[in-house]
Design an enzyme around this catalytic site. Sequence first.
Site, mmCIF file in Angstrom:
data_model
loop_
_atom_site.group_PDB
_atom_site.id
_atom_site.type_symbol
_atom_site.label_atom_id
_atom_site.label_comp_id
_atom_site.label_asym_id
_atom_site.label_seq_id
_atom_site.Cartn_x
_atom_site.Cartn_y
_atom_site.Cartn_z
ATOM 1 N N SER A 252 10.171 -7.442 4.356
ATOM 2 C CA SER A 252 9.208 -7.353 5.514
ATOM 3 C C SER A 252 7.784 -6.877 4.904
ATOM 4 O O SER A 252 7.624 -6.166 3.796
ATOM 5 C CB SER A 252 9.635 -6.278 6.612
ATOM 6 N N LYS A 253 6.789 -7.174 5.839
ATOM 7 C CA LYS A 253 5.447 -7.002 5.221
ATOM 8 C C LYS A 253 5.157 -5.518 5.448
ATOM 9 O O LYS A 253 4.489 -5.101 4.649
ATOM 10 C CB LYS A 253 4.515 -7.551 6.448
ATOM 11 N N ARG A 254 5.882 -4.645 6.048
ATOM 12 C CA ARG A 254 5.485 -3.351 6.306
ATOM 13 C C ARG A 254 5.918 -2.681 4.973
ATOM 14 O O ARG A 254 5.372 -1.682 4.702
ATOM 15 C CB ARG A 254 6.536 -2.697 7.648
ATOM 16 N N GLY A 256 5.680 -3.789 1.879
ATOM 17 C CA GLY A 256 5.002 -4.537 0.773
ATOM 18 C C GLY A 256 4.508 -5.806 0.945
ATOM 19 O O GLY A 256 4.603 -6.511 2.024
#
Length: 477
Positions: A252-254, A256
């Site tokens: 997930s974006k969170r 990296g």
Amino acid sequence: MSEVRVRFAPSPTGYVHVGSLRTALYNYLFARHHQGRFVLRIEDTDQSRYVEGAVENLLETLRWTGLDYDEGPEKGGPYGPYFQSQRKEIYHEHVQQLLDKDAAYPCFCSEETLNAMREEQQKKGLPVMYDGRCRNIPKEEALERMKSEPHVIRLKVPRTGNTMVKDIIRGDVSFENALIDDQILLKSDGFPTYHLANVVDDHLMKISHVIRGEEWLPSTPKHILLYRAFGWQEPQFAHLPLLLNPDRTKLSKRQGDVAVEDYRAKGFLPQALVNFVALLGWNKGDDQEIFSLEELVKYFSLERVNKAGAVFDVHKLEWMNGHYIRSIAEDEYLRIGQEWLKKLNLDTGDAQKNRLILQAVRPALNKFADLPQKTAVFFKDALEYDEQAKEWLAKPESKEILKIMIEELAQTDELTLESFKTLMKTVQKRSGQKGKDLWMPVRAAITGETHGPDLGIVLTVIGKRKVEQFLKQALAI
Ligand code: GLU
């Protein structure tokens, strides 16, 4: 094997997810390995998700990574157009075929009806799905209502039995038909859903193998039922394992960066990213980790793709990028490095100096975005000393070296790699120090640290005046 034709079928969302890059890469490798064709098809029928410039960005990303496709946008091919938004009529004709065969039906249920149905099912703890109430509207009546009422077209999914997905990677996976929704094929705005467009196109474009992410596995029984409804032979399927964060949650974006563009912007080389992504779910069967694209083509097989999720380890990517930074041709390294110096405002304005700086940091550089930190010693106006540097500079022997150096420097016109060598030989002779005892005090005095790039290059680049200033400053502490 009959002719291999595979496709990468992204929905342009504005950026290319690293998972999409892996899908594209595995399709590319499979096609090239089997001398087949690699098709790029843009799945852009969802108007609500339209993003300006997304297709250009996608094409640019593919160009950058070197994953060259054979048929698709800007290239054409016998089965185009390769934009789904330009194939609307084709989908309409095919939906008509299904209606004629009684394999699909119009559904007139309103938003409110569907919401009420969902609530009711949730309350009763039943699976949430369309209950099929429009299935039984007599054909005549349905045709009449279609002329005036808004409607969607749904697939008539069998109520009993199972649908088996034979997956090259996952083996046989069975789905209970009773739990498969009567999938919407055509939306009320006249656009096809992903499922319809995807199946029709894969058939018309003669796709032999569908290679895509595991998140599409639950859609596959619907697709198989659609192939059967049309009376078509289905392609072979291969669903690639999920990409995971180091804590094994879904990538997930969170945690990296997930966009290929983010890695490009940080100064990762396409060779490194491609090599790294290739290993997210595949291995050659031994411990080889560095592969050129040609080698990947040679060794790749779907049989060696794992079922288990693949952890995206950015430290490994950095290591790999460092490997490529050191192994590409020097010219190429300097060309890319020069662009980065400019971009990061680190250009000295002197080509020779830029070159020296880039050469000096190369052994320890893992990505180009680290240049500010890695080249900091070349751009300091004032020095601070770390603990180890202070320790070295506190020794009387070190002070002696610095004093001699200042005297010798006064005799030297200009600092060059050559004159620095000569100078240090003299300092060695006069001080009687050699090795670490000779070099560490100089390094500590000039850089404030005890590790760093080649000292000769550092002194040559920062120049005689600054070297003198730093030596005097170090003597004073
Ligand atoms: N358009 C789908 C996507 O965005 C394609 C999935 C597939 O390959 O079938 O990933």
